[in-house]
Design a protein around this motif. Structure first.
Motif, short mmCIF file in Angstrom:
data_model
loop_
_atom_site.label_atom_id
_atom_site.label_comp_id
_atom_site.label_asym_id
_atom_site.label_seq_id
_atom_site.Cartn_x
_atom_site.Cartn_y
_atom_site.Cartn_z
N ASN A 208 5.92 8.04 -4.26
CA ASN A 208 6.97 8.64 -3.41
C ASN A 208 6.48 8.94 -2.00
N TYR A 209 5.27 8.49 -1.67
CA TYR A 209 4.70 8.78 -0.35
C TYR A 209 5.39 7.91 0.70
N THR A 210 5.87 8.53 1.77
CA THR A 210 6.68 7.78 2.76
C THR A 210 5.82 7.02 3.76
N GLY A 211 4.58 7.45 3.98
CA GLY A 211 3.72 6.76 4.94
C GLY A 211 3.09 5.51 4.33
N ALA A 212 2.05 5.02 4.99
CA ALA A 212 1.32 3.85 4.48
C ALA A 212 0.08 4.33 3.72
N VAL A 213 -0.21 3.69 2.61
CA VAL A 213 -1.39 4.03 1.81
C VAL A 213 -2.26 2.78 1.67
N MET A 214 -3.55 2.92 1.95
CA MET A 214 -4.50 1.85 1.65
C MET A 214 -5.59 2.45 0.79
N LEU A 215 -5.75 1.92 -0.41
CA LEU A 215 -6.71 2.54 -1.33
C LEU A 215 -7.64 1.51 -1.95
N VAL A 216 -8.88 1.93 -2.10
CA VAL A 216 -9.87 1.14 -2.85
C VAL A 216 -9.91 1.73 -4.24
N SER A 217 -9.66 0.90 -5.24
CA SER A 217 -9.73 1.37 -6.62
C SER A 217 -10.10 0.21 -7.52
N HIS A 218 -10.83 0.54 -8.58
CA HIS A 218 -11.18 -0.46 -9.58
C HIS A 218 -10.46 -0.17 -10.90
N ASP A 219 -9.45 0.71 -10.81
CA ASP A 219 -8.64 1.04 -11.96
C ASP A 219 -7.40 0.15 -11.93
N LYS A 220 -7.41 -0.89 -12.74
CA LYS A 220 -6.36 -1.90 -12.74
C LYS A 220 -4.98 -1.29 -12.99
N MET A 221 -4.89 -0.38 -13.96
CA MET A 221 -3.61 0.23 -14.30
C MET A 221 -3.09 1.09 -13.16
N PHE A 222 -3.99 1.83 -12.51
CA PHE A 222 -3.63 2.66 -11.36
C PHE A 222 -3.09 1.78 -10.23
N LEU A 223 -3.78 0.67 -9.96
CA LEU A 223 -3.33 -0.26 -8.91
C LEU A 223 -1.95 -0.81 -9.22
#
Length: 636
Positions: A208-223
């Motif tokens: 629900n975040y209105t801005g832009a998100v760039m994330l590094v993650s190795h959690d496939k389900m989270f991605l």
């Protein structure tokens, strides 16, 4: 929001990545993926302007605010959790302090008709308006909601941050970022220190975040649950798809397959054309045709296939010797850290071949029990390891304990025995530390590379029982898949502490749920546990509601006399009347403030205006005191 064009970053003369171009817009939730050491964290640091880039351009829209969750956190000592979280509101806190000073000064001053008093009123009006615009009246409630979403209890709020572990401190930093309403949110492995419940909460927040998100993650389900776009860094280039991770993988595979087919067809055509050229060259009357075909061939744009970095570590956990039927037998295990009782009277019986996941909120004792099982920390109660049990233990901070000044090779040789020292280089090669990489110092390795080295070091000892505490932290998705396959094939006993749902799926057949100092056994995998846990939480909520209702009935029927009921009712009526008076008076004062700000000359000309103004403020203070006294009586 952000436009990056032909960006190149180099270290020691070698390009980490080059010619990167992409745009980031509001609503983009980008999963930044790639192998350990590909440059994901570096790119986040470049965007946050923590480090400089070598060539290219990076343009931000005007007044763009960036929030960056770094891996290294440095808090000011002596602050409580709430104090530290409130640091997210720098401008609000600054205005709040100024308003307190102005209000104090207004109470003490009587020079209502002076220019300086007028200026003070104007300042206060401007500040109040700005305070309201920034959400000054809501920031404390918002802070508590976010902290609770990330797993903190209300009783934690007034505790010092110094008393919390690195994982919990990371949550405080994450809470601050989520409260700041940044336009661009950069998150470097945000799930590493979160338990499953908090990860699910964060997923819902980011969706629900209105801005832009760039994330590094190795959690496939989270991605998959959070992102709507994937950017992969591979061998110095990027591949950008408007798809979440799993869909991106499928699409990327299809594209490469089509590229290979097109390249194959082109190679066939080129080969046929070359054969014609060779044939026509031999004949004088066909020489001009041969030249024409050569020119045509030179103009052909060769089809390139996207290069995939397919190198993966090779892991195998060999069984040292067959242990006895019982691996661990324990009675009445208890552990406390000072006044904090983590586990109480826990009984355990772990059979040979068991495959167990330790799951639960942070601070419930998962890592503590793992340390107790390997004898790392003292505890109360009895525990006995079975016959021929040889435990291999991967600690949560294992990679952090590597000596940063030693090389990869030195670390391995120091841990090796005479019997396996000759295998060290081969083992390092299997974990992608071939050639010059073996001579790198541990301090220059990425988090994932350090974890790979710690896993490699673990294999130097004989093992028939594996206890692994968050082994996937910092590992890239490819490495996690390899590790999972290796653990599936391991013929010994496995105990794994993890918050990674995708990693746990199909890996274990029993889940130990940690909650309120005790452990509950669930005979099923992680999906079964989550399903049961959800139902239990719903039942608990219903139970709590029932208890509250019953308590109210009991209190009204037996504990309170009719006289007390009447007294309470009178107090509540008084409180309600006071709240109405306070609300009306506050509106009057706000209107007067606006009047002073708009036309001071007119106000100044009115007889006794400021005396009446001050009288209303004094009356408000009295009403507030009365309200506080009655509130205390009601709650007594």
């Amino acid at each position: 929001m952000l436009n990056i064009h032909n960006l190149t970053v180099s270290f020691s003369g070698e390009d980490l990545f080059s010619g990167i171009t992409f745009r980031l817009n509001g609503g983009n939730r980008v999963g930044l993926v790639g192998k350990n050491g590909a440059g994901k964290s570096t790119l986040l640091k470049v965007i946050s302007q923590d480090i400089e880039y070598n060539t290219g351009t990076m343009a931000f829209e005007k007044d763009v605010k960036i929030g960056f969750l770094r891996q290294d956190i440095d808090f000011v000592a002596g602050r409580t959790i709430l104090d530290e979280a409130y640091e997210a509101f720098t401008e609000i806190k600054k205005i709040e302090r100024k308003l307190d000073q102005v209000n104090l000064e207004l109470v003490e001053r009587t020079d209502y008709e002076s220019d300086s008093y007028t200026e003070l009123i104007n300042d206060m009006t401007d500040m109040t308006h700005r305070f309201e615009l920034l959400g000054g009246y809501n920031y404390k409630g918002d802070t508590e909601k976010i902290l609770q979403g990330l797993g903190f209890q209300r009783e934690d709020f007034d505790k010092l941050t110094d008393t919390f572990s690195g994982g919990w401190r990371m949550r405080i930093e994450l809470a601050k970022l989520l409260l700041q309403n940044n336009d661009i949110l950069l998150l470097d492995e945000p799930t590493n220190h979160l338990d499953i419940e908090s990860i699910i909460w964060l997923e819902n927040f980011l969706k629900n975040y209105t801005g832009a998100v760039m994330l590094v993650s190795h959690d496939k389900m989270f991605l998959d649950n959070v992102t709507n776009r994937t950017i992969e860094i591979s061998l110095g280039k990027i591949y950008d798809f408007k798809k979440p991770y799993t869909e991106y993988l499928k699409l990327r595979g299809e594209i490469i397959e089509k590229q290979l087919q097109a390249q194959k067809n082109q190679d066939k055509e080129i080969k046929q054309t070359q054969q014609l050229i060779d044939k026509f060259r031999a004949k004088a009357n066909k020489a001009s045709m041969a030249q024409s075909l050569i020119k045509k061939l030179d103009k052909v744009e060769r089809i390139e296939v996207d290069v995939e970095d397919t190198a993966v570590m090779r892991v195998r956990f060999p069984l040292s010797i067959q242990p006895g039927k019982i691996i661990v037998e324990a009675e009445k295990l208890s552990k406390s850290y000072g006044d904090n009782h983590v586990l109480e009277n826990v009984d355990l019986l772990i059979d040979r071949g068991s495959r167990i996941a330790f799951v639960g909120q942070n601070g419930q004792g998962k890592s503590t029990l793992a340390k107790m099982l390997v004898g790392d920390i003292p505890f109360e109660g009895k525990m006995k390891l079975g016959h021929n049990v040889q435990v291999g233990y991967f600690a949560q901070n294992q990679s952090e304990e590597l000596d940063g000044e030693k090389t990869v090779l030195q670390i391995m040789e120091d841990a090796a025995t005479d019997s396996n020292r000759v295998k060290v280089r081969d083992m390092l090669g299997a974990f992608l530390f071939g050639g010059d990489d073996a001579d790198k110092k541990a301090k220059v390795l990425s988090g994932g590379e350090r974890n790979r080295l710690a896993l490699c070091k673990l294999l130097l000892q004989p093992i028939n029982t594996l206890i692994m505490d968050e082994p996937t932290n910092h590992l890239d998705i490819a490495s996690k898949n390899v590790l999972k396959d290796a653990l599936k094939k391991f013929e010994g006993t496995l105990i794994v502490v993890s918050h990674d749902r995708d990693f746990l799926q199909g890996l274990t057949d029993t889940v130990y749920g940690f909650k309120d100092k005790v452990i509950k056994e669930y005979l099923g995998d992680i999906d079964y546990f989550l399903e049961q846990h959800k139902m239990e939480n719903l039942r608990e909520a219903e139970k709590r509601t029932k208890i509250v209702v019953e308590k109210k009935v009991v209190n009204s029927s037996s504990s309170q006399t009719r006289e007390e009921e009447k007294k309470q009712k009178k107090l509540r009526n008084k409180l309600s009347n006071l709240e109405t008076q306070i609300s009306d008076l506050e509106k009057e004062i706000i209107n007067l403030d606006a009047l002073i700000s708009e036309d001071f000359q007119k106000v100044n000309a009115q007889e006794n205006f400021f005396k009446n103004y001050q009288a209303k403020k004094d009356q408000l203070d009295v009403l507030m005191e009365n309200w506080s006294e009655i509130e205390e009586k009601i709650n007594a």
